[in-house]
Design an enzyme around this catalytic site. Structure first.
Site, PDB file in Angstrom:
ATOM      1  N   TYR A 146       5.169  -7.835  15.939  1.00 39.91           N
ATOM      2  CA  TYR A 146       5.320  -6.618  15.119  1.00 39.91           C
ATOM      3  C   TYR A 146       6.026  -5.528  15.925  1.00 39.91           C
ATOM      4  CZ  TYR A 146       3.733  -2.735  12.069  1.00 39.91           C
ATOM      5  OH  TYR A 146       3.651  -1.643  11.241  1.00 39.91           O
ATOM      6  N   THR A 165      -2.391   5.080   8.640  1.00 37.18           N
ATOM      7  CA  THR A 165      -2.544   5.765   7.358  1.00 37.18           C
ATOM      8  C   THR A 165      -3.492   4.965   6.473  1.00 37.18           C
ATOM      9  OG1 THR A 165      -0.323   6.673   7.575  1.00 37.18           O
ATOM     10  CG2 THR A 165      -1.241   6.614   5.354  1.00 37.18           C
ATOM     11  N   ASP A 168      10.091  -6.776  -3.559  1.00 40.36           N
ATOM     12  CA  ASP A 168       8.945  -7.230  -2.764  1.00 40.36           C
ATOM     13  C   ASP A 168       8.769  -8.724  -2.957  1.00 40.36           C
ATOM     14  OD1 ASP A 168       6.142  -7.537  -1.748  1.00 40.36           O
ATOM     15  OD2 ASP A 168       6.207  -5.355  -1.715  1.00 40.36           O
ATOM     16  N   ASN A 169       8.374  -9.435  -1.890  1.00 40.35           N
ATOM     17  CA  ASN A 169       8.094 -10.865  -2.051  1.00 40.35           C
ATOM     18  C   ASN A 169       6.588 -11.120  -2.161  1.00 40.35           C
ATOM     19  OD1 ASN A 169       7.192 -10.495   0.538  1.00 40.35           O
ATOM     20  ND2 ASN A 169       8.254 -12.256   1.415  1.00 40.35           N
ATOM     21  N   ALA A 209      10.953   2.474   7.826  1.00 41.15           N
ATOM     22  CA  ALA A 209       9.533   2.675   8.151  1.00 41.15           C
ATOM     23  C   ALA A 209       9.264   2.006   9.489  1.00 41.15           C
ATOM     24  CB  ALA A 209       8.652   2.045   7.069  1.00 41.15           C
ATOM     25  N   THR A 214       2.186  -9.746   1.461  1.00 41.32           N
ATOM     26  CA  THR A 214       0.947  -9.000   1.771  1.00 41.32           C
ATOM     27  C   THR A 214       0.669  -7.917   0.736  1.00 41.32           C
ATOM     28  OG1 THR A 214       2.155  -7.468   3.217  1.00 41.32           O
ATOM     29  CG2 THR A 214       1.111  -9.362   4.273  1.00 41.32           C
ATOM     30  N   GLY A 215       1.623  -7.677  -0.157  1.00 36.40           N
ATOM     31  CA  GLY A 215       1.424  -6.675  -1.212  1.00 36.40           C
ATOM     32  C   GLY A 215       0.904  -7.322  -2.478  1.00 36.40           C
ATOM     33  N   PHE A 263       0.844  -1.205   0.000  1.00 39.77           N
ATOM     34  CA  PHE A 263       0.000   0.000   0.000  1.00 39.77           C
ATOM     35  C   PHE A 263       0.881   1.257   0.000  1.00 39.77           C
ATOM     36  CE2 PHE A 263      -2.065   2.780   3.427  1.00 39.77           C
ATOM     37  CZ  PHE A 263      -2.671   3.623   2.510  1.00 39.77           C
TER      38      PHE A 263
END
Ligand code: NAD
Ligand code: UDP
Length: 346
Positions: free
Chosen positions: A168, A198, A42-43, A137, A46-47, A22
């Site tokens: 997390y 966000t 990216d793997n 991040a 979750t994206g 996202f």
């Protein structure tokens, strides 16, 4: 568009881990607009490649499918993708790879710990080797269930180290610690951003966060599921505001940590009611059990961002929701194609 960045020679080479997520995909858009050459790593745990489909095949954009819990050998990854590797060092590395929603990190607890620890270690090693500016991040979750409100960067947090959210929270706390260690021991130019909740276009409809859940429930006429009494608060930032703050931090010389978020604090019950209004829905609200260790209050103190980055959010919750509703409407009508695997790698 930064004029100095637009010529081929001075085009900064920038890598975004988690770039198909996202936030990462919005960042890739912004970096390209600013004249960067962007490598998105990216793997896809979750994206979605759907988020970057419009960028695939564009000049100055590369997608490499890779798991950053493994070492990041860029020449080997470019060779695997049958794409020539850019012949200069990475100027910037933005480390966004990590499951981010409570549902996602509950589903991938060990991966979440590994990406925060080993993923950050590998990303920092690459930044050190290439002399890159490294931006981590991090998250408001490092404050846990805070005992002070609003949260300033000086607050050390109130985190249950063994609770369901700890995979997390503690991964991100480790990520901050190792980032500071690379800064102190190896003089890596680091930036740490603590991102507060966000929202916006490209959120997964099923990521389990309050906003997508409520949007989908409201648009489908189903009851909105408020956990607990809905008295717990969050402060929601629209994605374009966040990306502006992230870019300002990246090109600043501010090591951070810096909170970025919208200080407009609402209860979750208010959020549900506001989404019902924004969607014109007739849905009711039902109350379900509050998850363990759910933070009771969350509101960023953004004095540092105001002073050091001259940044503050411009989009109110009401306006941000109005911009976001059409995305959820169209995604419900045309669910994203599950064809990621068939897309070219670069
Ligand atoms: P997201 O799940 O949409 O994006 C994360 C991306 O990282 C995904 O594309 C995922 O496939 C990728 N990824 C995960 N593990 C990986 C690995 N081992 N190797 C390579 N890629 C991997 O989530 P998001 O909301 O875009 O969050 C992005 C970052 O911002 C995360 O680090 C998150 O902790 C942080 N953050 C987000 C928010 C928010 O409100 N969205 C708040 C605080 C912090
Ligand atoms: N929440 C809720 N209903 C939902 C999903 C979440 O009431 O369907 C609550 C959740 O318990 C938390 C808040 O909304 O108090 C924000 O949850 P989210 O998962 O969006 O993010 P968090 O800030 O907790 O990481």
């Amino acid at each position: 568009m930064t004029n100095s960045a637009s010529s081929q020679n001075s085009r900064p080479l920038t890598l975004v881990t988690g770039g198909a997520g996202f936030l990462g995909s919005h960042l890739c858009d912004r970096l390209l607009e600013e004249g960067h050459e962007v490598i998105c790593l990216d793997n896809l745990i979750t994206g979605r490649q759907e988020n970057i489909r419009h960028l695939l095949g564009r000049p100055h954009f590369h997608f490499l499918q890779h798991d950053v819990t493994l070492p990041i050998d860029l020449p080997a990854l470019f060779a695997k993708a049958s794409t020539p590797a850019p012949d200069r060092a990475l100027r910037y590395l933005l480390h966004f790879a990590s499951p981010a929603s409570p549902k996602d990190y509950a589903r991938h607890p060990i991966h979440t710990l590994k990406v925060g620890a080993m993923g950050t270690y590998h990303a920092l090693g690459l930044a050190k080797a290439q002399g890159s500016v490294f931006l981590l991040a991090s998250t408001s979750e490092i404050y846990g269930d805070p005992e002070v409100n609003p949260q300033t960067e000086r607050y050390w947090g109130h985190v249950n180290p063994i609770g369901p959210r700890s995979v997390y929270d503690e991964a991100k706390r480790f990520a901050e610690a190792i980032t500071m260690a690379y800064h102190r021991e190896h003089q890596v130019k680091t930036r740490i951003v603590r991102i507060f909740n966000t929202y916006g276009e490209r959120m997964r409809l099923d990521d389990g966060r309050a906003l997508p859940n409520f949007m989908v429930q409201a648009l489908q006429g189903n009851p909105l599921t408020v956990y607990g009494k809905g008295a717990q608060t969050r402060s929601l930032c629209y994605v374009s505001d966040l990306v502006e703050g992230l870019y300002r931090l990246l090109i600043s010389s501010e090591p951070g940590p810096v909170n970025l978020g919208n200080p407009e604090e609402v209860s979750i019950l208010q959020l549900a009611q506001t989404i019902i209004r924004a969607t014109g829905s007739k849905s009711s609200i039902v109350f379900e059990p509050l998850p363990e260790d759910d933070p009771q209050r969350r509101q960023p103190d953004i004095s540092q961002a105001r002073q050091k980055l001259a940044w503050e959010p411009r989009v109110s919750l009401e306006n941000g929701l109005a911009r976001t509703v059409p995305y959820f409407q169209s995604s419900l009508q045309n669910p994203p194609r599950p064809a990621d695997a068939t897309l070219p790698a670069s």
